[in-house]
Design an enzyme around this catalytic site. Structure first.
Site, PDB file in Angstrom:
ATOM      1  N   ASP A   1     -14.560   0.934  11.320  1.00 54.52           N
ATOM      2  CA  ASP A   1     -15.030   1.192   9.563  1.00 54.52           C
ATOM      3  C   ASP A   1     -15.153  -0.381   9.635  1.00 54.52           C
ATOM      4  O   ASP A   1     -14.908  -1.033   8.664  1.00 54.52           O
ATOM      5  CB  ASP A   1     -13.767   1.881   9.253  1.00 54.52           C
ATOM      6  CG  ASP A   1     -14.371   1.929   8.249  1.00 54.52           C
ATOM      7  OD1 ASP A   1     -15.461   1.798   7.450  1.00 54.52           O
ATOM      8  OD2 ASP A   1     -14.190   1.890   6.685  1.00 54.52           O
ATOM      9  N   LYS A  31       0.541  -1.148  -0.064  1.00 50.24           N
ATOM     10  CA  LYS A  31      -0.299   0.653  -0.151  1.00 50.24           C
ATOM     11  C   LYS A  31       0.982   1.573  -0.183  1.00 50.24           C
ATOM     12  O   LYS A  31       1.676   1.827   0.683  1.00 50.24           O
ATOM     13  CB  LYS A  31      -0.919  -0.092   1.343  1.00 50.24           C
ATOM     14  CG  LYS A  31      -1.911   1.219   0.944  1.00 50.24           C
ATOM     15  CD  LYS A  31      -2.855   0.974   2.341  1.00 50.24           C
ATOM     16  CE  LYS A  31      -3.931   1.765   2.350  1.00 50.24           C
ATOM     17  NZ  LYS A  31      -4.636   2.145   4.057  1.00 50.24           N
TER      18      LYS A  31
END
EC number: 2.7.10.1
Length: 372
Positions: A127, A34
């Site tokens: 989340d 990432k």
């Protein structure tokens, strides 16, 4: 050394790539990289690296494993284990209807075990959603994306309050939306929504409802109905997770115990949940309303309905079968759907479930019915 081979995704903060981690004297390890996008601010860099610092503290088979962090000059990358099957929601949509209930419960048990571990360490995810759960080649599910995670105090009743930032409404507990108060109990609410996503094979929670209608409907007592073919015991666990009073919601330890018991007693999964009660007012306004028309001007078509449940690929099947109005569709049964050449079991269930919902809506809605 890290050798990047291809881009496999992108997000607000940057791109996600597939590559290989080359360690001297060892076999190359497939990894996900990432990378923070160019032009980032110092605040974005700090948040990015904070996520890596959080991940680095975890060691659990159902939590994504951090392999390392790269910070060289303006470069910032997080390197994690590679999960072949990607995000859980997309994976389930691709394999709609192809798993047994026991396999789906096994996936949920893994997610629950990962969340129990986080909760025991005093972390809240904030989340939790199927899009933030990754699946490996053996169908093991691992919780990921810790960008919003926070550590709680030692007090088991502790809650984290935040003043700003976006909230994923469809997955978030009412008290977290209203007061921005997050806790392990609000993560449990989100887990209930993940359960629904898994049993509905990646369907969007609350379908095409607006965020405001979701908030209003939940406040009025509406809860997501059981997906087609969902065992009663699993829907009851979802409803327990969605208790309005957060103190009444089960802890993750209890959730995992229930799921483990269901796996060891498959007969308890045979009884399916009944059709849900009438929809809440906001839900009825927002849903594909049979009386008002699918596009808001009274022109109600079979194609509009199929598009609304993401089954538009079967428009021609219904047309060829002579189903020219929803009035005709409402009388269909499983044999009729199969006769159209719809062979995927998951798609059959989705279509029949929607027909069932429309029948329920018609019977609940007050006032004169329009001609279909």
């Amino acid at each position: 050394r890290i050798h990047i081979e291809k881009i496999i995704g992108s997000g607000e903060s940057g791109e996600v790539c597939y590559g290989r981690l080359q360690v001297p004297g060892q076999r190359d390890v497939p990894v996900a990289i990432k990378a923070l996008k160019a032009g980032y601010t110092e605040r974005q860099r700090q948040d990015f690296l904070r996520e890596a610092a959080i991940m680095g503290q975890f060691d659990h088979p159902n939590i994504i494993r951090l392999e390392g962090v790269v910070t060289r000059g303006r470069l910032a990358m997080i390197v994690t284990e590679y999960m072949e099957n990607g995000s859980l929601d997309a994976f389930l949509r691709t394999h709609d209807g192809q798993f047994t209930i026991l396999q789906l419960v096994g996936m949920l048990k893994g997610v629950g075990a990962g969340m129990r571990y986080l909760s025991d360490l005093g972390y809240i995810h904030r989340d939790l959603a199927a899009r933030n759960i990754l699946v490996d080649g053996r169908l093991v599910c691992k919780v990921s994306d810790f960008g919003l995670s926070r550590a709680l105090e030692d007090d088991p009743e502790a809650a984290y309050t935040t003043a700003g930032g976006k909230i994923p409404i469809r997955w978030t507990a009412p008290e977290a939306i209203a007061f921005r108060t997050f806790s392990s109990a609000s993560d449990v609410w989100s887990f209930g929504v993940v359960m629904w996503e898994v049993l509905a094979y990646g369907e969007r929670p609350y379908w095409n409802m607006t965020n405001q209608d979701v908030i209003s409907s939940v406040e009025e007592g509406y809860r997501l109905p059981a997906p087609m073919g969902c065992p009663r015991a699993l829907h009851q666990l979802m409803l327990d997770c969605w208790h309005k009073d957060r103190a009444q919601r089960p802890r993750f330890s209890h959730v995992v115990s229930v799921l483990e018991a269901l796996v060891h007693s498959p007969e308890s999964l045979r009884a399916t949940a009944t059709v849900s009660r009438c929809p809440a007012p906001a839900f009825a306004r927002s849903c594909f309303d049979l009386r008002a028309g699918g596009n808001g001007n009274g022109d109600l078509t079979v194609g509009d309905w199929l598009d609304s449940i993401r089954m538009g690929r079967y428009r021609d099947h219904f047309a060829a079968g002579g189903y020219s109005s929803l009035g005709m569709v409402l009388h269909m049964n499983a044999q009729d759907v199969r006769a159209l050449g719809i062979t995927l079991m998951g798609h059959q269930k989705k279509i029949l479930g929607s027909i069932q919902t429309m029948r329920s809506q018609l019977s609940c809605t007050q006032g004169p019915r329009r001609h279909l």
